[in-house]
Motif scaffolding. Structure first.
Motif, mmCIF file in Angstrom:
data_model
loop_
_atom_site.group_PDB
_atom_site.id
_atom_site.type_symbol
_atom_site.label_atom_id
_atom_site.label_comp_id
_atom_site.label_asym_id
_atom_site.label_seq_id
_atom_site.Cartn_x
_atom_site.Cartn_y
_atom_site.Cartn_z
ATOM 1 N N PHE A 180 0.833 -1.207 0.000
ATOM 2 C CA PHE A 180 0.000 0.000 0.000
ATOM 3 C C PHE A 180 0.864 1.253 0.000
ATOM 4 O O PHE A 180 0.562 2.235 -0.684
ATOM 5 C CB PHE A 180 -0.939 0.022 1.205
ATOM 6 N N ILE A 181 1.933 1.248 0.766
ATOM 7 C CA ILE A 181 2.851 2.384 0.823
ATOM 8 C C ILE A 181 3.499 2.596 -0.540
ATOM 9 O O ILE A 181 3.622 3.724 -1.026
ATOM 10 C CB ILE A 181 3.938 2.164 1.907
ATOM 11 N N LYS A 182 3.886 1.494 -1.181
ATOM 12 C CA LYS A 182 4.533 1.592 -2.491
ATOM 13 C C LYS A 182 3.559 2.073 -3.561
ATOM 14 O O LYS A 182 3.934 2.833 -4.453
ATOM 15 C CB LYS A 182 5.160 0.253 -2.873
ATOM 16 N N VAL A 183 2.312 1.648 -3.501
ATOM 17 C CA VAL A 183 1.305 2.132 -4.458
ATOM 18 C C VAL A 183 1.083 3.630 -4.259
ATOM 19 O O VAL A 183 1.025 4.395 -5.229
ATOM 20 C CB VAL A 183 -0.022 1.348 -4.313
ATOM 21 N N ALA A 184 0.995 4.075 -3.012
ATOM 22 C CA ALA A 184 0.827 5.506 -2.738
ATOM 23 C C ALA A 184 2.027 6.292 -3.258
ATOM 24 O O ALA A 184 1.873 7.372 -3.837
ATOM 25 C CB ALA A 184 0.634 5.743 -1.236
ATOM 26 N N GLU A 185 3.228 5.749 -3.089
ATOM 27 C CA GLU A 185 4.432 6.412 -3.585
ATOM 28 C C GLU A 185 4.425 6.461 -5.113
ATOM 29 O O GLU A 185 4.783 7.475 -5.717
ATOM 30 C CB GLU A 185 5.686 5.704 -3.074
ATOM 31 N N ALA A 186 4.013 5.386 -5.763
ATOM 32 C CA ALA A 186 3.934 5.367 -7.225
ATOM 33 C C ALA A 186 2.930 6.416 -7.720
ATOM 34 O O ALA A 186 3.198 7.125 -8.698
ATOM 35 C CB ALA A 186 3.555 3.970 -7.719
ATOM 36 N N LYS A 187 1.795 6.528 -7.046
ATOM 37 C CA LYS A 187 0.803 7.537 -7.422
ATOM 38 C C LYS A 187 1.380 8.944 -7.268
ATOM 39 O O LYS A 187 1.174 9.807 -8.120
ATOM 40 C CB LYS A 187 -0.463 7.387 -6.565
ATOM 41 N N ARG A 188 2.139 9.164 -6.180
ATOM 42 C CA ARG A 188 2.757 10.475 -5.965
ATOM 43 C C ARG A 188 3.751 10.780 -7.078
ATOM 44 O O ARG A 188 3.773 11.889 -7.621
ATOM 45 C CB ARG A 188 3.464 10.509 -4.609
ATOM 46 N N MET A 189 4.557 9.787 -7.450
ATOM 47 C CA MET A 189 5.560 9.981 -8.497
ATOM 48 C C MET A 189 4.903 10.349 -9.829
ATOM 49 O O MET A 189 5.406 11.210 -10.553
ATOM 50 C CB MET A 189 6.407 8.719 -8.652
ATOM 51 N N LEU A 190 3.798 9.708 -10.122
ATOM 52 C CA LEU A 190 3.068 10.037 -11.350
ATOM 53 C C LEU A 190 2.489 11.450 -11.287
ATOM 54 O O LEU A 190 2.530 12.198 -12.267
ATOM 55 C CB LEU A 190 1.951 9.012 -11.591
ATOM 56 N N GLN A 191 1.969 11.810 -10.131
ATOM 57 C CA GLN A 191 1.335 13.114 -9.969
ATOM 58 C C GLN A 191 2.327 14.258 -10.118
ATOM 59 O O GLN A 191 2.022 15.273 -10.733
ATOM 60 C CB GLN A 191 0.642 13.190 -8.615
#
Length: 145
Positions: free
Chosen positions: A18-29
């Motif tokens: 979950f932490i990694k998915v949130a980080e991936a979303k942040r990186m895309l944003q």
């Protein structure tokens, strides 16, 4: 169809995915990754894991975006401190709706700001970090939002 339930859970209690998915979303944003594949690779997850959880994982601060947030700050009663503090909000794209300042006592004044955050071009953590770093800001909290 049942109504969705939401919980606020400390990041330390969440599975690493979950932490990694949130980080991936942040990186895309923010543009650190230009594709889902790149964001997944950089965070060490599969694209399928990203797609499986992307709609279910949302950082708490991101949930506050597009809302009115009330901030409280304790500021030193020095020339320019309030102006510098307010410029952080203006530069973030937040729309200040109200400002209330107490009469300074013991060299400090309390300032409460309500701001509309839907047009902010930085996340709430970045705003809080920059506002806290202003010389003369002794304390900064979110009261409501």
């Amino acid at each position: 169809m049942s109504k969705k339930k939401y919980y606020i859970v400390s990041a330390e209690a969440l599975p690493e995915i979950f932490i990694k998915v949130a980080e991936a979303k942040r990186m895309l944003q923010v543009g650190e990754a230009s594709t889902v594949g790149e964001a997944a690779r950089l965070t060490g997850i599969s694209r399928s894991a990203f797609y499986k959880y992307k709609d279910a994982v949302q950082p708490f601060q991101d949930m506050k975006a597009g809302r009115i947030i009330t901030f409280y700050a304790l500021l030193k009663d020095n020339p320019g401190v309030l102006s510098s503090y307010l410029s952080i909000f203006a530069n973030s794209g937040a729309n200040i709706l109200t400002i209330n300042q107490t009469i300074p006592t013991n060299g400090c004044a309390g300032v409460t700001i309500s701001a509309e955050t839907s047009e902010m071009h930085e996340d709430l953590d970045a705003l809080m970090h920059r506002a806290s770093a202003v010389e003369g800001v002794l304390r900064l909290d979110i009261l409501a939002g």
